[in-house]
Design an enzyme around this catalytic site. Structure first.
Site, PDB file in Angstrom:
ATOM      1  N   LYS A   9     -63.224 -24.825  -8.988  1.00 27.10           N
ATOM      2  CA  LYS A   9     -62.495 -23.182  -8.473  1.00 27.10           C
ATOM      3  C   LYS A   9     -61.535 -24.284  -7.471  1.00 27.10           C
ATOM      4  O   LYS A   9     -60.334 -23.647  -7.929  1.00 27.10           O
ATOM      5  CB  LYS A   9     -63.302 -23.068  -7.767  1.00 27.10           C
ATOM      6  CG  LYS A   9     -65.022 -22.790  -8.578  1.00 27.10           C
ATOM      7  CD  LYS A   9     -65.787 -22.315  -7.183  1.00 27.10           C
ATOM      8  CE  LYS A   9     -65.929 -22.902  -5.889  1.00 27.10           C
ATOM      9  NZ  LYS A   9     -67.593 -24.299  -6.258  1.00 27.10           N
ATOM     10  N   ARG A  39     -71.577 -16.577  -2.341  1.00 27.90           N
ATOM     11  CA  ARG A  39     -72.698 -16.922  -2.796  1.00 27.90           C
ATOM     12  C   ARG A  39     -73.942 -16.321  -3.005  1.00 27.90           C
ATOM     13  O   ARG A  39     -74.280 -18.155  -3.269  1.00 27.90           O
ATOM     14  CB  ARG A  39     -72.343 -17.847  -2.366  1.00 27.90           C
ATOM     15  CG  ARG A  39     -70.883 -19.384  -2.697  1.00 27.90           C
ATOM     16  CD  ARG A  39     -70.591 -20.765  -1.653  1.00 27.90           C
ATOM     17  NE  ARG A  39     -70.683 -22.402  -2.542  1.00 27.90           N
ATOM     18  CZ  ARG A  39     -69.402 -22.680  -2.573  1.00 27.90           C
ATOM     19  NH1 ARG A  39     -68.725 -21.875  -1.477  1.00 27.90           N
ATOM     20  NH2 ARG A  39     -68.897 -23.451  -2.831  1.00 27.90           N
ATOM     21  N   ARG A  94     -64.036 -37.165  -5.686  1.00 28.21           N
ATOM     22  CA  ARG A  94     -63.266 -36.846  -4.714  1.00 28.21           C
ATOM     23  C   ARG A  94     -63.472 -37.669  -3.912  1.00 28.21           C
ATOM     24  O   ARG A  94     -63.158 -37.447  -2.817  1.00 28.21           O
ATOM     25  CB  ARG A  94     -63.517 -35.445  -4.660  1.00 28.21           C
ATOM     26  CG  ARG A  94     -62.535 -34.463  -3.359  1.00 28.21           C
ATOM     27  CD  ARG A  94     -62.543 -33.194  -3.989  1.00 28.21           C
ATOM     28  NE  ARG A  94     -64.098 -32.874  -3.758  1.00 28.21           N
ATOM     29  CZ  ARG A  94     -64.304 -31.254  -3.077  1.00 28.21           C
ATOM     30  NH1 ARG A  94     -63.389 -30.476  -3.827  1.00 28.21           N
ATOM     31  NH2 ARG A  94     -65.203 -30.460  -4.079  1.00 28.21           N
ATOM     32  N   ARG A 152     -63.835 -35.289   2.890  1.00 23.90           N
ATOM     33  CA  ARG A 152     -65.554 -34.777   3.261  1.00 23.90           C
ATOM     34  C   ARG A 152     -66.637 -35.371   2.890  1.00 23.90           C
ATOM     35  O   ARG A 152     -66.540 -36.050   1.883  1.00 23.90           O
ATOM     36  CB  ARG A 152     -65.192 -33.538   1.952  1.00 23.90           C
ATOM     37  CG  ARG A 152     -64.318 -32.595   1.964  1.00 23.90           C
ATOM     38  CD  ARG A 152     -64.332 -31.777   0.428  1.00 23.90           C
ATOM     39  NE  ARG A 152     -65.225 -30.955  -0.061  1.00 23.90           N
ATOM     40  CZ  ARG A 152     -65.599 -29.837  -0.402  1.00 23.90           C
ATOM     41  NH1 ARG A 152     -64.697 -29.477  -0.604  1.00 23.90           N
ATOM     42  NH2 ARG A 152     -66.283 -29.389   0.132  1.00 23.90           N
ATOM     43  N   ARG A 166     -76.333 -29.277  -2.752  1.00 25.82           N
ATOM     44  CA  ARG A 166     -75.560 -28.457  -3.149  1.00 25.82           C
ATOM     45  C   ARG A 166     -75.513 -27.773  -4.579  1.00 25.82           C
ATOM     46  O   ARG A 166     -75.548 -26.234  -5.180  1.00 25.82           O
ATOM     47  CB  ARG A 166     -74.125 -28.686  -2.818  1.00 25.82           C
ATOM     48  CG  ARG A 166     -73.299 -28.978  -1.690  1.00 25.82           C
ATOM     49  CD  ARG A 166     -72.360 -30.012  -1.992  1.00 25.82           C
ATOM     50  NE  ARG A 166     -71.388 -29.166  -1.824  1.00 25.82           N
ATOM     51  CZ  ARG A 166     -70.018 -30.470  -2.399  1.00 25.82           C
ATOM     52  NH1 ARG A 166     -70.486 -31.858  -2.047  1.00 25.82           N
ATOM     53  NH2 ARG A 166     -69.100 -30.116  -2.265  1.00 25.82           N
TER      54      ARG A 166
END
Ligand code: B4P
Length: 202
Positions: A14, A89, A128, A134, A146
């Site tokens: 996204k 969401r 990532r 993060r 998640r």
């Protein structure tokens, strides 16, 4: 107005695709994940509260998110359209956003839902995690949480927009450019219909 939701599980691309879409189509990008991370970095009350959820892979409560979206939309009255990345969401967030748009005489034009296999999502997020700051990308338990939140609360948002015939599912695997080409074709066909008086007008 052309209002697009880019939808998909965590790691589906996204954020990556949003950067390219706004550059090509000039939409106003609203990434709730980025907004929350900015608040967190600035150590605001909202950011510190949101971090308790984000760092554990949980969704931030609806009432907080609805307030954020409402103020960003109010702050941008004259733009060609919004690109919503990571919002809504939950179905409650979708209903609140539809209500806000309706008050302004607009609606969601299209939802593009990216589909990616779960093992590929986990692989991308861990990759990532090796290079970003993060904390939610570094721990497999948080990544699983998640993905579980997505199945429990977020997936239903696509069903909500499918009832209004606004959803298209696109393959989110392949190179970033290949996926962008699929998205571009879809947006072009929507805007053509919009200008030719077709059913996707908002
Ligand atoms: P977000 O910031 O929205 O993050 P995300 O869903 O994890 O990532 P995204 O899907 O954008 O990442 P991308 O695939 O681009 O949310 C973070 C947290 O904020 C949530 O967990 C939640 O706690 C909170 N939150 C945000 N919005 C909320 C809301 N509305 N309500 C409640 N809580 C909310 O990138 C992933 C990686 O894949 C990148 O490294 C990228 O380079 C790579 N990648 C992308 N495309 C690829 C491809 N085609 N091939 C290979 N790799 C690719």
């Amino acid at each position: 107005m052309f209002n697009l939701i880019l939808f998909g599980p965590p790691g589906s691309g996204k954020g990556t695709q949003s950067e390219k879409i706004i550059e090509r189509f000039g939409l106003k990008h609203i990434s709730t994940g980025d907004l929350l991370r900015l608040e967190k970095a600035a150590k605001t009350e909202l950011g510190l509260e949101a971090a308790k959820y984000m760092d554990n892979g949980k969704l931030v409560p609806d009432e907080v998110m609805i307030g954020i979206i409402s103020s960003v939309m109010d702050a941008n009255p004259s733009i060609p359209g919004f690109l919503f990345d990571g919002y809504p969401r939950t179905v409650a967030q979708a209903e609140a956003m539809d209500h806000l748009l309706e008050l302004k005489g607009h609606s969601i034009t299209r939802m593009i839902a990216l589909t990616v296999r779960e093992d590929e999502l986990v692989r991308r997020l861990l990759m990532r995690g090796q290079v970003s700051e993060r904390p939610d990308d570094r721990n497999t338990e948080v990544i699983s949480a998640r993905i579980n939140e997505y199945h429990k609360k977020t997936k239903a948002v696509a069903d909500y927009y499918a009832k209004a015939d606004k959803v298209v599912y696109l393959d989110g695997e392949g190179s970033i450019e290949e996926i962008f080409e699929r998205i571009t074709k879809e947006i072009d066909s929507c805007t053509e219909k919009q200008f030719n008086g077709g059913s996707t007008k908002t």
